[in-house]
Design an enzyme around this catalytic site. Structure first.
Site, PDB file in Angstrom:
ATOM      1  N   GLU A 101      -3.367  32.044  45.953  1.00 57.91           N
ATOM      2  CA  GLU A 101      -3.989  31.532  47.163  1.00 57.91           C
ATOM      3  C   GLU A 101      -3.576  30.109  47.476  1.00 57.91           C
ATOM      4  O   GLU A 101      -3.219  29.333  46.589  1.00 57.91           O
ATOM      5  CB  GLU A 101      -5.500  31.662  47.073  1.00 57.91           C
ATOM      6  CG  GLU A 101      -6.117  30.956  45.898  1.00 57.91           C
ATOM      7  CD  GLU A 101      -7.602  31.252  45.767  1.00 57.91           C
ATOM      8  OE1 GLU A 101      -7.945  32.434  45.584  1.00 57.91           O
ATOM      9  OE2 GLU A 101      -8.389  30.309  45.845  1.00 57.91           O
ATOM     10  N   CYS A 358     -11.458  26.542  44.414  1.00 53.43           N
ATOM     11  CA  CYS A 358     -10.118  26.942  43.998  1.00 53.43           C
ATOM     12  C   CYS A 358     -10.141  28.227  43.168  1.00 53.43           C
ATOM     13  O   CYS A 358     -10.861  28.330  42.190  1.00 53.43           O
ATOM     14  CB  CYS A 358      -9.547  25.754  43.248  1.00 53.43           C
ATOM     15  SG  CYS A 358      -8.491  26.043  41.888  1.00 53.43           S
TER      16      CYS A 358
HETATM   17  S1  SF4 Z   1      -9.560  22.862  38.005  1.00 49.26           S
HETATM   18 FE1  SF4 Z   1      -8.919  23.213  35.861  1.00 49.26          FE
HETATM   19  S2  SF4 Z   1      -8.997  25.477  35.596  1.00 49.26           S
HETATM   20 FE2  SF4 Z   1      -9.034  25.041  37.813  1.00 49.26          FE
HETATM   21  S3  SF4 Z   1      -6.904  25.192  38.435  1.00 49.26           S
HETATM   22 FE3  SF4 Z   1      -7.327  23.022  38.040  1.00 49.26          FE
HETATM   23  S4  SF4 Z   1      -6.739  22.723  35.879  1.00 49.26           S
HETATM   24 FE4  SF4 Z   1      -6.906  24.932  36.197  1.00 49.26          FE
END
Ligand code: SF4
Length: 370
Positions: A101, A358
């Protein structure tokens, strides 16, 4: 003619190729070298997504080339826009059948202080947030990407193609690219570095380097290596989330391997020796990291670095049952930072209704497949 949907083709694509790689390819096909420059222009400047869109090569030549190399690696999937405006989330499918995504964030240029040139001719900042991996090994507690299983790294082509596709799908002039989607960019170091070069070089997308931001959870040795490799040109954003090792380790497990002391000393090097600015991302979670003690700790870390703090109110996911901070608590925390002399920006989590955290849309899609 298009090899776009042929799953048996290798993952080598024109997107993600450097001038040298394209030149080697065209000469191997018996074409003159200047054809390489034309192909570069078609992909990175005009963002063509099908061979048929390339208009200055004869049909039989296009037919031959398309049999030799794929142009693109992704197929469009879903598009979800927040009802209230704000971000639009795009789901793409890779040639080997996985989902990734990307997000388009449209803002008027008043949100940030600096660089009026960060906007397009309509006076808007159009930022694409790209993914660098399918899933993520870092497994931050509050992040949906860390909850889905890690499948593989994305190629440089798959990373930059997200920008090209969103530009074509929306008809918008993209002004900024942030590496803050699914995955830890520095855990996919080579492809991230190649993608950044393609985005900022004049033969590539030609974005101003300050319009590209790499965000990392804090893989300390790779941060230094990366900043040196790009000569400090792109922006660096580091996920802080807590000034207390114990709390940070519970939120960002990589902190156990690279604790705050080590991280901060690497950032000091970047700031003092290389004179580069740093931004800290701080996901504010009710009752977890929103205390005055944290504000004080953040200020102790950020002030000597003259770093900016980007506060992001937590966007709850089922796997991490904590609450988003109230607007009052968020304001209080930002005030506590500002009173200590820090520059603070508050990133609103518009679009909660589109699973804006995310990795959430992909996680949802994977569950629907099970
Ligand atoms: S917040 Fe942490 S778990 Fe999520 S994509 Fe970024 S590095 Fe990976």
């Amino acid at each position: 003619m298009s090899a776009e949907t042929d799953k048996k083709q290798p993952m080598k694509t024109l997107y993600g190729s450097t001038p040298e790689e394209i030149e080697n390819f065209v000469t191997a096909q018996g074409l003159p070298k200047y054809r390489a420059a034309q192909l570069l222009d078609w992909i990175y400047q005009k963002n063509v997504l099908a061979w048929e869109e390339i208009r200055n090569l004869a049909q039989d030549m296009l037919q031959k080339l398309s049999g030799e190399i794929r142009l693109t690696a992704l197929e469009p999937g879903e598009e979800k826009k927040a009802v209230t405006g704000g971000p639009t989330k795009f789901l793409f499918k890779t040639a080997d059948g996985h989902f990734l995504e990307s997000v388009l964030i449209s803002q008027k240029d008043s949100i940030e202080d600096e660089e009026g040139e960060d906007v397009n001719i309509r006076g808007r900042r159009e930022t694409v947030c790209v993914s660098t991996q399918l899933g993520c090994k870092i497994q931050c507690a509050f992040c949906a990407s860390g909850q889905g299983k890690f499948t593989r790294n994305l190629t440089a082509g798959e990373i930059v193609e997200q920008v090209a596709r969103i530009s074509r799908m929306t008809g918008k002039k993209i002004t900024n690219v942030v590496f803050m989607g699914m995955g830890e960019p520095l855990d996919n170091y080579d492809a991230t570095l190649k993608a950044v070069r393609i985005l900022i070089e004049p033969w590539g997308f030609a974005f101003g380097a300050r319009r590209v931001t790499i965000s990392t959870s804090g893989i300390t040795p790779k941060i230094l290596e990366f900043v040196k490799a790009v000569d400090g040109r792109v922006r660096l954003s580091v996920s802080l989330h807590s000034s207390i090792d114990e709390v940070r380790s519970s939120l960002v497990p990589i902190n156990r391997r690279y604790p705050l002391k080590e991280l901060v000393s690497a950032l000091r090097k970047i700031n003092q020796d290389l004179k580069r600015e740093i931004t800290f991302e701080y996901t504010l979670i009710a009752g977890v990291n929103d205390s005055e003690e944290e504000a004080e700790g953040v200020s102790m870390i950020a002030k000597p670095l003259r770093a900016k703090i980007n506060v992001i109110p937590y966007n709850p996911i089922a796997e991490f049952p904590h609450k988003a901070p109230t607007p009052e608590a968020t304001e209080r925390f930002c005030d506590q930072l500002e009173r200590r002399g820090l520059r603070v920006t508050l990133r609103r989590t518009e679009g909660r209704e589109i699973d804006a955290a995310c990795g959430q849309l992909r996680l949802d899609r994977m569950r629907r497949q099970d």
